[in-house]
Design a protein around this motif. Structure first.
Motif, PDB file in Angstrom:
ATOM      1  N   LEU A   1       0.873  -1.176   0.000  1.00 21.88           N
ATOM      2  CA  LEU A   1       0.000   0.000   0.000  1.00 21.88           C
ATOM      3  C   LEU A   1       0.909   1.223   0.000  1.00 21.88           C
ATOM      4  N   LEU A   2       0.882   1.940  -1.099  1.00 19.39           N
ATOM      5  CA  LEU A   2       1.795   3.069  -1.256  1.00 19.39           C
ATOM      6  C   LEU A   2       1.089   4.367  -0.859  1.00 19.39           C
ATOM      7  N   GLN A   3       1.603   4.986   0.200  1.00 20.74           N
ATOM      8  CA  GLN A   3       1.018   6.204   0.767  1.00 20.74           C
ATOM      9  C   GLN A   3      -0.512   6.087   0.796  1.00 20.74           C
ATOM     10  N   PRO A   4      -0.995   5.034   1.478  1.00 21.19           N
ATOM     11  CA  PRO A   4      -2.445   4.774   1.422  1.00 21.19           C
ATOM     12  C   PRO A   4      -3.285   5.862   2.066  1.00 21.19           C
ATOM     13  N   ILE A   5      -4.462   6.054   1.531  1.00 23.46           N
ATOM     14  CA  ILE A   5      -5.456   6.906   2.187  1.00 23.46           C
ATOM     15  C   ILE A   5      -6.161   6.016   3.201  1.00 23.46           C
TER      16      ILE A   5
ATOM     17  N   PHE B   1       4.935  12.229  -5.217  1.00 26.49           N
ATOM     18  CA  PHE B   1       4.804  12.236  -6.681  1.00 26.49           C
ATOM     19  C   PHE B   1       3.357  12.354  -7.151  1.00 26.49           C
ATOM     20  N   TRP B   2       2.406  11.921  -6.321  1.00 29.91           N
ATOM     21  CA  TRP B   2       0.989  11.960  -6.708  1.00 29.91           C
ATOM     22  C   TRP B   2       0.431  13.390  -6.691  1.00 29.91           C
ATOM     23  N   THR B   3       1.186  14.321  -6.119  1.00 33.14           N
ATOM     24  CA  THR B   3       0.647  15.683  -6.036  1.00 33.14           C
ATOM     25  C   THR B   3       1.224  16.604  -7.103  1.00 33.14           C
ATOM     26  N   MET B   4       2.268  16.154  -7.804  1.00 28.33           N
ATOM     27  CA  MET B   4       2.933  17.084  -8.738  1.00 28.33           C
ATOM     28  C   MET B   4       3.251  16.408 -10.066  1.00 28.33           C
ATOM     29  N   PRO B   5       3.085  17.142 -11.152  1.00 23.45           N
ATOM     30  CA  PRO B   5       3.330  16.531 -12.461  1.00 23.45           C
ATOM     31  C   PRO B   5       4.817  16.326 -12.769  1.00 23.45           C
ATOM     32  N   GLU B   6       5.672  17.187 -12.221  1.00 19.90           N
ATOM     33  CA  GLU B   6       7.113  17.065 -12.492  1.00 19.90           C
ATOM     34  C   GLU B   6       7.833  16.720 -11.196  1.00 19.90           C
TER      35      GLU B   6
ATOM     36  N   SER C   1      13.015  -7.436  10.405  1.00 21.42           N
ATOM     37  CA  SER C   1      12.055  -8.462   9.985  1.00 21.42           C
ATOM     38  C   SER C   1      10.695  -8.210  10.655  1.00 21.42           C
ATOM     39  N   ASN C   2       9.671  -8.533   9.941  1.00 20.11           N
ATOM     40  CA  ASN C   2       8.274  -8.330  10.371  1.00 20.11           C
ATOM     41  C   ASN C   2       7.849  -6.866  10.413  1.00 20.11           C
ATOM     42  N   ASN C   3       8.744  -5.970   9.997  1.00 20.36           N
ATOM     43  CA  ASN C   3       8.337  -4.560   9.930  1.00 20.36           C
ATOM     44  C   ASN C   3       7.472  -4.392   8.686  1.00 20.36           C
ATOM     45  N   ASN C   4       6.207  -4.098   8.880  1.00 18.61           N
ATOM     46  CA  ASN C   4       5.356  -3.949   7.690  1.00 18.61           C
ATOM     47  C   ASN C   4       4.918  -2.498   7.462  1.00 18.61           C
ATOM     48  N   LYS C   5       5.636  -1.575   8.106  1.00 18.36           N
ATOM     49  CA  LYS C   5       5.375  -0.157   7.841  1.00 18.36           C
ATOM     50  C   LYS C   5       6.701   0.500   7.480  1.00 18.36           C
ATOM     51  N   LEU C   6       6.887   0.723   6.185  1.00 16.34           N
ATOM     52  CA  LEU C   6       8.183   1.179   5.687  1.00 16.34           C
ATOM     53  C   LEU C   6       8.122   2.629   5.223  1.00 16.34           C
ATOM     54  N   ILE C   7       9.318   3.220   5.130  1.00 16.94           N
ATOM     55  CA  ILE C   7       9.421   4.597   4.627  1.00 16.94           C
ATOM     56  C   ILE C   7      10.313   4.585   3.391  1.00 16.94           C
ATOM     57  N   ALA C   8       9.885   5.296   2.354  1.00 19.85           N
ATOM     58  CA  ALA C   8      10.719   5.453   1.153  1.00 19.85           C
ATOM     59  C   ALA C   8      11.079   6.920   1.008  1.00 19.85           C
ATOM     60  N   GLN C   9      12.315   7.152   0.629  1.00 23.45           N
ATOM     61  CA  GLN C   9      12.692   8.534   0.333  1.00 23.45           C
ATOM     62  C   GLN C   9      12.155   8.861  -1.059  1.00 23.45           C
TER      63      GLN C   9
ATOM     64  N   ILE D   1       1.922  -4.650   3.358  1.00 21.02           N
ATOM     65  CA  ILE D   1       3.021  -3.761   3.739  1.00 21.02           C
ATOM     66  C   ILE D   1       2.670  -2.336   3.322  1.00 21.02           C
ATOM     67  N   THR D   2       2.814  -1.433   4.253  1.00 23.28           N
ATOM     68  CA  THR D   2       2.538  -0.029   3.953  1.00 23.28           C
ATOM     69  C   THR D   2       3.853   0.692   3.686  1.00 23.28           C
ATOM     70  N   ILE D   3       3.900   1.441   2.597  1.00 25.68           N
ATOM     71  CA  ILE D   3       5.073   2.278   2.323  1.00 25.68           C
ATOM     72  C   ILE D   3       4.612   3.733   2.294  1.00 25.68           C
ATOM     73  N   ASN D   4       5.101   4.511   3.223  1.00 21.75           N
ATOM     74  CA  ASN D   4       4.854   5.953   3.170  1.00 21.75           C
ATOM     75  C   ASN D   4       6.120   6.642   2.681  1.00 21.75           C
ATOM     76  N   THR D   5       5.957   7.816   2.136  1.00 19.54           N
ATOM     77  CA  THR D   5       7.123   8.491   1.563  1.00 19.54           C
ATOM     78  C   THR D   5       7.538   9.673   2.426  1.00 19.54           C
ATOM     79  N   LYS D   6       8.808   9.982   2.327  1.00 24.28           N
ATOM     80  CA  LYS D   6       9.372  11.134   3.019  1.00 24.28           C
ATOM     81  C   LYS D   6      10.297  11.808   1.993  1.00 24.28           C
ATOM     82  N   PRO D   7      10.067  13.077   1.715  1.00 24.54           N
ATOM     83  CA  PRO D   7      10.889  13.715   0.674  1.00 24.54           C
ATOM     84  C   PRO D   7      12.369  13.773   1.029  1.00 24.54           C
TER      85      PRO D   7
END
Lengths: 84, 257
Positions: free
Chosen positions: B126-130, B234-239, B222-230, B201-207
């Motif tokens: 789940l990428l930056q889920p609502i 991207f869903w809010t901006m075209p570029e 292990s067993n961490n199912n809440k991850l952060i991606a740098q 697995i939830t992935i939230n983003t951090k700029p």
């Protein structure tokens, strides 16, 4: 020590890049012109990020372009919200 | 893909025959303009997964993208049916494992599907889920308020709600959204139990991340199912700059499946 101002610049840099512009920013320079991503969706994502990072809440009445015009007005808005 | 309401467009990213791992990944898209903005990032993730041997399928739901129908006519339940049909078609295709990547509202739709039945999905990212539809609906309303502010006009969510009640639809970021769709979104949320499921697995983003090595260490517990991606939002901006970190994180998660 991290000030409100540096935290705000970090948040904007993180969201939109433009670190050079933001770190050397003239407080009256127009953010909306400098950051094309600050359209209606961009402003809402900025508001959401500000609410999360600064533990503040915006009202509908706060969503006016004047507040997002430059770093000075944005900082004043965040300061105002923090003090309430 | 033929459906009861017309054809849905499905984009496929297929691996070279020598790379095939007999696993598929179905992408469930975000809502409206967020979907458009996400296309570049999704496409980069899909290409990478295809290079890793996954067959990737991206659906344009009814009334969106290249699928038939109008956005304003789309019903929440039609979209769930589209996703379910895509999934069922998949089960016929002899993949050993079927995985899902659901972004933003896509995650809420997946949760909606799980309300009725638990599909045999191997792993869901789940990428930056609502998590709460009500919060998302508020963001949509705020987008409209901001768009009006750019025109020098003022309004509140109450004003917009009154218009919505009267007209039955509202235009936000160029999309005509029906009251029925907005009401459904508002009524939905993802429950904690679902987020704790071991295959979700939830992935939230951090700029910006100060210490990427530390972040990767935390992500790999292990067993961490809440991850952060740098990654930028991207869903809010075209570029935006494509996030290599997010691409590698999705690859690692599906490869560990």
């Amino acid at each position: 020590m991290e000030t409100l101002e540096t935290k705000l610049i970090q948040l904007l840099s993180g969201l939109y890049g433009k670190r050079d512009f933001l770190e050397n920013v003239d407080y009256s320079a127009n953010l909306v012109e400098e950051i094309p991503e600050l359209d209606s969706m961009g402003i809402v994502s900025l508001i959401t990020a500000l609410e999360e990072d600064f533990d503040i809440e915006f009202d509908d009445e706060d969503i006016i372009i004047e507040h997002f015009e430059n770093l000075g007005t944005l900082l004043a808005l965040v300061n105002n919200k923090k003090s309430h | 893909m033929p459906t009861e309401n017309g054809k849905c467009f499905v984009l496929e990213y297929l691996p070279a025959p020598n790379l095939l791992n007999n696993q598929s990944v179905l992408f469930i898209p975000p809502f409206g303009e967020e979907n458009n903005n996400s296309r570049k990032m999704h496409s980069a993730i899909a290409r990478n997964l295809a290079n890793e041997g996954f067959s990737v399928f991206m659906i344009d739901l009814f009334g969106t993208g290249d699928s038939e129908g109008q956005f304003v006519d789309a019903l929440w339940d039609d979209w769930l049916d589209n996703i379910k049909l895509l999934f069922e078609n998949h089960l016929k295709q002899q993949f050993i494992k079927t995985n899902i990547l659901a972004t933003r509202l896509g995650a809420l739709m997946l949760a909606g599907l799980f309300e009725n039945e638990r599909l045999p999905i191997n792993k869901c990212l789940l990428l930056q889920p609502i998590l709460k539809g009500k919060t998302f609906a508020k963001q949509l309303m705020r987008t409209k308020i901001a768009a009006m502010a750019f025109k020098g006009e003022k309004c509140t969510q109450n004003d917009l709600q009154q218009d919505l009640e009267f007209q039955g639809l509202i235009e936000i970021s160029g999309y005509q959204i029906s009251k029925s769709m907005l009401d459904k979104i508002k009524s939905k949320s993802i429950n904690d139990a679902l987020l704790e499921s071991k295959n979700i697995i939830t992935i939230n983003t951090k700029p910006q991340v100060e210490d990427l090595t530390l972040l990767e260490k935390q992500n790999s517990i292990s067993n961490n199912n809440k991850l952060i991606a740098q990654s930028p939002p991207f869903w809010t901006m075209p570029e935006y700059k494509i996030s290599e970190h997010l691409i590698k994180l999705t690859e690692a998660m599906f490869n560990n499946a």
